[in-house]
Design a protein around this motif. Structure first.
Motif, mmCIF file in Angstrom:
data_model
loop_
_atom_site.group_PDB
_atom_site.id
_atom_site.type_symbol
_atom_site.label_atom_id
_atom_site.label_comp_id
_atom_site.label_asym_id
_atom_site.label_seq_id
_atom_site.Cartn_x
_atom_site.Cartn_y
_atom_site.Cartn_z
ATOM 1 N N VAL A 294 30.062 -33.402 57.613
ATOM 2 C CA VAL A 294 29.678 -34.812 57.445
ATOM 3 C C VAL A 294 30.387 -35.462 56.272
ATOM 4 O O VAL A 294 30.267 -36.673 56.064
ATOM 5 C CB VAL A 294 28.144 -34.955 57.286
ATOM 6 N N GLY A 295 31.127 -34.667 55.455
ATOM 7 C CA GLY A 295 31.902 -35.238 54.365
ATOM 8 C C GLY A 295 31.130 -35.522 53.106
ATOM 9 O O GLY A 295 31.533 -36.373 52.307
ATOM 10 N N ASP A 296 30.007 -34.801 52.866
ATOM 11 C CA ASP A 296 29.213 -34.989 51.655
ATOM 12 C C ASP A 296 29.682 -33.962 50.622
ATOM 13 O O ASP A 296 29.206 -32.823 50.582
ATOM 14 C CB ASP A 296 27.727 -34.818 51.960
ATOM 15 N N ALA A 297 30.627 -34.359 49.769
ATOM 16 C CA ALA A 297 31.266 -33.414 48.855
ATOM 17 C C ALA A 297 30.294 -32.869 47.810
ATOM 18 O O ALA A 297 30.378 -31.699 47.423
ATOM 19 C CB ALA A 297 32.441 -34.093 48.164
ATOM 20 N N LEU A 298 29.388 -33.698 47.329
ATOM 21 C CA LEU A 298 28.451 -33.239 46.310
ATOM 22 C C LEU A 298 27.513 -32.168 46.839
ATOM 23 O O LEU A 298 27.151 -31.228 46.135
ATOM 24 C CB LEU A 298 27.653 -34.431 45.770
ATOM 25 N N ARG A 299 27.093 -32.322 48.100
ATOM 26 C CA ARG A 299 26.252 -31.279 48.690
ATOM 27 C C ARG A 299 27.063 -30.008 48.946
ATOM 28 O O ARG A 299 26.515 -28.906 48.901
ATOM 29 C CB ARG A 299 25.639 -31.788 49.991
ATOM 30 N N VAL A 300 28.350 -30.152 49.212
ATOM 31 C CA VAL A 300 29.211 -28.978 49.358
ATOM 32 C C VAL A 300 29.193 -28.163 48.073
ATOM 33 O O VAL A 300 29.061 -26.931 48.093
ATOM 34 C CB VAL A 300 30.653 -29.388 49.724
ATOM 35 N N VAL A 301 29.319 -28.864 46.933
ATOM 36 C CA VAL A 301 29.276 -28.176 45.636
ATOM 37 C C VAL A 301 27.936 -27.472 45.440
ATOM 38 O O VAL A 301 27.878 -26.299 45.039
ATOM 39 C CB VAL A 301 29.533 -29.185 44.499
ATOM 40 N N GLU A 302 26.847 -28.184 45.731
ATOM 41 C CA GLU A 302 25.507 -27.613 45.540
ATOM 42 C C GLU A 302 25.308 -26.350 46.380
ATOM 43 O O GLU A 302 24.874 -25.300 45.867
ATOM 44 C CB GLU A 302 24.460 -28.667 45.909
ATOM 45 N N PHE A 303 25.627 -26.439 47.672
ATOM 46 C CA PHE A 303 25.375 -25.298 48.552
ATOM 47 C C PHE A 303 26.372 -24.165 48.321
ATOM 48 O O PHE A 303 26.048 -23.000 48.541
ATOM 49 C CB PHE A 303 25.400 -25.753 50.014
ATOM 50 N N ARG A 304 27.577 -24.496 47.857
ATOM 51 C CA ARG A 304 28.540 -23.430 47.556
ATOM 52 C C ARG A 304 28.080 -22.630 46.339
ATOM 53 O O ARG A 304 28.256 -21.402 46.294
ATOM 54 C CB ARG A 304 29.919 -24.040 47.323
ATOM 55 N N LYS A 305 27.493 -23.300 45.366
ATOM 56 C CA LYS A 305 26.921 -22.578 44.220
ATOM 57 C C LYS A 305 25.764 -21.685 44.665
ATOM 58 O O LYS A 305 25.634 -20.542 44.194
ATOM 59 C CB LYS A 305 26.437 -23.581 43.166
ATOM 60 N N MET A 306 24.909 -22.208 45.557
ATOM 61 C CA MET A 306 23.806 -21.398 46.062
ATOM 62 C C MET A 306 24.337 -20.184 46.825
ATOM 63 O O MET A 306 23.797 -19.066 46.693
ATOM 64 C CB MET A 306 22.915 -22.252 46.972
ATOM 65 N N ARG A 307 25.405 -20.375 47.590
ATOM 66 C CA ARG A 307 25.994 -19.256 48.315
ATOM 67 C C ARG A 307 26.570 -18.230 47.353
ATOM 68 O O ARG A 307 26.446 -17.011 47.563
ATOM 69 C CB ARG A 307 27.077 -19.758 49.271
ATOM 70 N N GLY A 308 27.190 -18.688 46.263
ATOM 71 C CA GLY A 308 27.727 -17.768 45.269
ATOM 72 C C GLY A 308 26.641 -16.931 44.621
ATOM 73 O O GLY A 308 26.821 -15.728 44.389
ATOM 74 N N THR A 309 25.493 -17.567 44.331
ATOM 75 C CA THR A 309 24.367 -16.819 43.756
ATOM 76 C C THR A 309 23.846 -15.766 44.735
ATOM 77 O O THR A 309 23.555 -14.617 44.349
ATOM 78 C CB THR A 309 23.233 -17.785 43.374
ATOM 79 N N ALA A 310 23.731 -16.152 46.009
ATOM 80 C CA ALA A 310 23.263 -15.203 47.022
ATOM 81 C C ALA A 310 24.256 -14.046 47.185
ATOM 82 O O ALA A 310 23.848 -12.873 47.311
ATOM 83 C CB ALA A 310 23.054 -15.924 48.350
ATOM 84 N N GLU A 311 25.550 -14.354 47.182
ATOM 85 C CA GLU A 311 26.570 -13.301 47.293
ATOM 86 C C GLU A 311 26.477 -12.323 46.123
ATOM 87 O O GLU A 311 26.622 -11.099 46.300
ATOM 88 C CB GLU A 311 27.969 -13.945 47.327
ATOM 89 N N GLU A 312 26.219 -12.848 44.929
ATOM 90 C CA GLU A 312 26.112 -11.974 43.759
ATOM 91 C C GLU A 312 24.933 -11.013 43.886
ATOM 92 O O GLU A 312 25.047 -9.822 43.575
ATOM 93 C CB GLU A 312 25.964 -12.828 42.497
#
Length: 584
Positions: A294-312
């Protein structure tokens, strides 16, 4: 106003059948028809109605409506720069305070859509001042709600909460319960971000009560998703699951991307709170992909950080580091301002008539900056004449003209570049590429007294001089001392990386959509050719993409561009080696 757009469209068409009546009223009717087509999502019909209105003579009120309609049209087509210019004209032609306030609100929305939140603060604050002074409560509440969104994206959640609560109170006093429910839902979200659980729950209860009566399904979906997160933070996981299930039921069978993002966020956060990192990873990855779509860049940043935490937590350290690094780069790009220092500099330099020397690498858009300086000054209505100095064969004649009979074959007199710029601005491009003898021809021009070749009459000039060069050392002392009224160094594009995403969006001009990761990839490139190279790459991306520009296509184009550049250097080096080897 009550949602009966097609009925309103029929009435407006009936009004056009009356042949008598002033022209400006007919123009207004066409603009209202265009607004009806806008509400119905018919962009082509909207453009036709705006063109018909433009052909008629516009009164001030009609001119305001016309520019607002054009701005809305460009905004739908994602041509943000053109939309911004139209809204600026609308504010200029607005017949009253409410018109100026609406135009300023739309300017702020343009900057929000471009992720330039620092620049959005100015128009929205101006709109709040105008509407507050004029006493227009409804429009003031809308401006405050938009301003709260900017506060929230900048991380100032407490300010966003206060602004939304004020907007909600205004909507409640005016009886606009739909807007009140939206404002309360957003306020509850920011209260939850601040850790005010009880206050967030109270706001959500009121939101759900209002939205249940008005039938606002999207507000109910967001409210239940936010409530699920708040309950989970309060360690009431059973109630959290119940609210999340309710949000999913409301979302089923509906295309609501804001509600979908809220539900996915709730799933990821609740799973992280209970320690189910596999579910948290899956939910955050799905949310990230949806935000990219959908092109929401700020939410991309938010969810990518959450994914990084889960991966860790799952033991995937390399994937976690890559996700967090990518999110960090994208966040830096989004939260950096557009770099509007050149616009401020142009407005300052435009006031004075002193000579200006712009120094910078080739392709840094020095001519565009010179034109901005010209438009910002008192000579804006006069011509701005660009002189390509490296292409002048006879500089004295080309600049100042020559008289009849000045030399053999000069059968008629001619005017030079200087005569065409009288009263305006003369832009000397690439003066450092002229020979020292030709540079001496420019010295009388800077002394404001010139004479045509073969003529005895001296002319006094009324022009503003702006010159561009890549190196100051190539200028003669006489010319340099006269041009140094103000020396402006124009930095290369790799020194202005925060400006690249905004420039790319402007160059695309709504022809395609581009993903945030693609913008981040473009911002990482070296751009040795500066703005000229960027413009060429964007044109190739638009030509080769199928509706949406992604990271893979950007990497492919940039790799091919780099390969051609390296191949060219190798060819030049081999040619130089061959020329250096003596013949046997």
């Amino acid at each position: 106003l009550v949602g009966r757009t097609r009925e309103a469209l029929g009435v407006l068409r009936d009004a056009l059948r009356f042949e008598t009546g002033p022209q400006y009223l007919i123009a207004d009717i066409h603009l209202h028809i265009g607004y009806a087509w806008l509400m119905l999502g018919k962009r082509k019909r909207l453009g036709e109605a705006v063109k018909r209105a433009y052909t008629l003579r516009l009164k001030p009120r009609s001119a305001f409506n016309f520019h607002m309609m054009c701005g809305n049209r460009f905004l739908l087509q994602r041509e943000f720069r053109s939309a911004l210019l139209e809204y600026l004209q609308a504010e200029k032609h607005a017949p009253n305070a409410i018109g100026r306030g609406r135009a300023a609100i739309n300017q702020g929305i343009i900057f929000i859509r471009r992720w330039d939140f620092a620049a959005a603060q100015g128009p929205l604050d101006r709109a709040i001042r105008i509407l507050k002074k004029a006493g227009h409560s409804s429009e003031l509440a809308l401006a405050r709600a938009a301003r709260a969104g900017v506060y929230g994206e900048l991380g100032q959640h407490r300010r966003a909460l206060g602004m939304l609560l004020r907007a909600a109170r205004t909507f409640r006093r005016l009886g606009n319960v739909d807007r009140e429910a939206e404002a309360l839902s957003n306020a509850a979200f920011y209260a939850g971000e601040l850790g005010l659980w009880s206050r967030s729950l109270a706001l959500l209860d009121r939101t759900i009560g209002i939205a249940s009566v008005t039938g606002q399904q999207y507000v109910l979906t967001c409210a239940y998703a936010i409530r699920a997160v708040v309950c989970a933070q309060d360690e009431d996981f059973d109630l959290a699951d119940s609210n999340l299930s309710q949000a999913r039921r409301l979302l089923r069978g509906r295309r609501d991307w804001i509600g979908t993002l809220h539900v996915l966020r709730a799933q990821a956060r609740i799973a992280a709170l209970v320690g189910n990192w596999t579910t948290a990873f899956r939910a955050s990855r799905r949310a990230e992909r949806f935000a990219l779509k959908v092109g929401d860049a700020l939410r991309v940043v938010e969810f990518r950080k959450m994914r990084g935490t889960a991966e860790e937590h799952l033991g995937h350290k390399k994937a976690s580091a890559i996700a967090r690094s990518s999110a960090g780069r994208l966040e830096v790009l989004l939260h950096n301002g557009k770099g509007s220092d050149f616009d401020k500099l142009a407005s300052k330099l435009g006031v004075s008539d002193m000579p200006i020397l712009l120094v910078g690498e080739s392709g840094t858009d020095k001519i565009e900056l010179a034109r901005k300086i010209h438009r910002a000054g008192g000579r804006a209505k006069a011509p701005c004449v660009v002189v390509p100095c490296e292409q002048l064969k006879f500089p004295a004649s080309d600049l100042y003209g020559h008289a009849e009979g000045a030399w053999s074959g000069a059968n008629r007199s001619t005017d030079g570049y200087v005569s065409g710029a009288q009263g305006g601005t003369l832009l000397l491009d690439c003066v450092d590429r002229m020979s020292p003898e030709d540079q001496r021809v420019l010295v009388p021009l800077l002394d404001r007294k010139t004479r045509a070749v073969g003529d005895v009459e001296e002319r006094v000039l009324d022009v503003r001089i702006i010159a561009t060069c890549t190196s100051v050392e190539s200028l003669t002392h006489e010319l340099r001392s006269r041009l140094e009224g103000a020396v402006v160094r124009v930095p290369s594009l790799k020194e202005r990386r925060s400006e690249i995403p905004h420039r790319v969006v402007e160059l695309i001009a709504g022809r395609r959509q581009i993903s945030p990761d693609a913008l981040a990839e473009l911002a990482r490139h070296r751009w040795e050719g500066n703005v000229v190279e960027l413009r060429g790459v964007v044109d190739r991306l638009v030509a080769l993409s199928d509706g949406r520009i992604g990271k893979k296509l950007v990497r492919k184009i940039l790799t091919s561009t780099k390969s051609r550049r390296v191949a060219g250097r190798v060819h030049d080096s081999r040619r130089s080696v061959r020329s250096a080897v003596p013949a046997v």
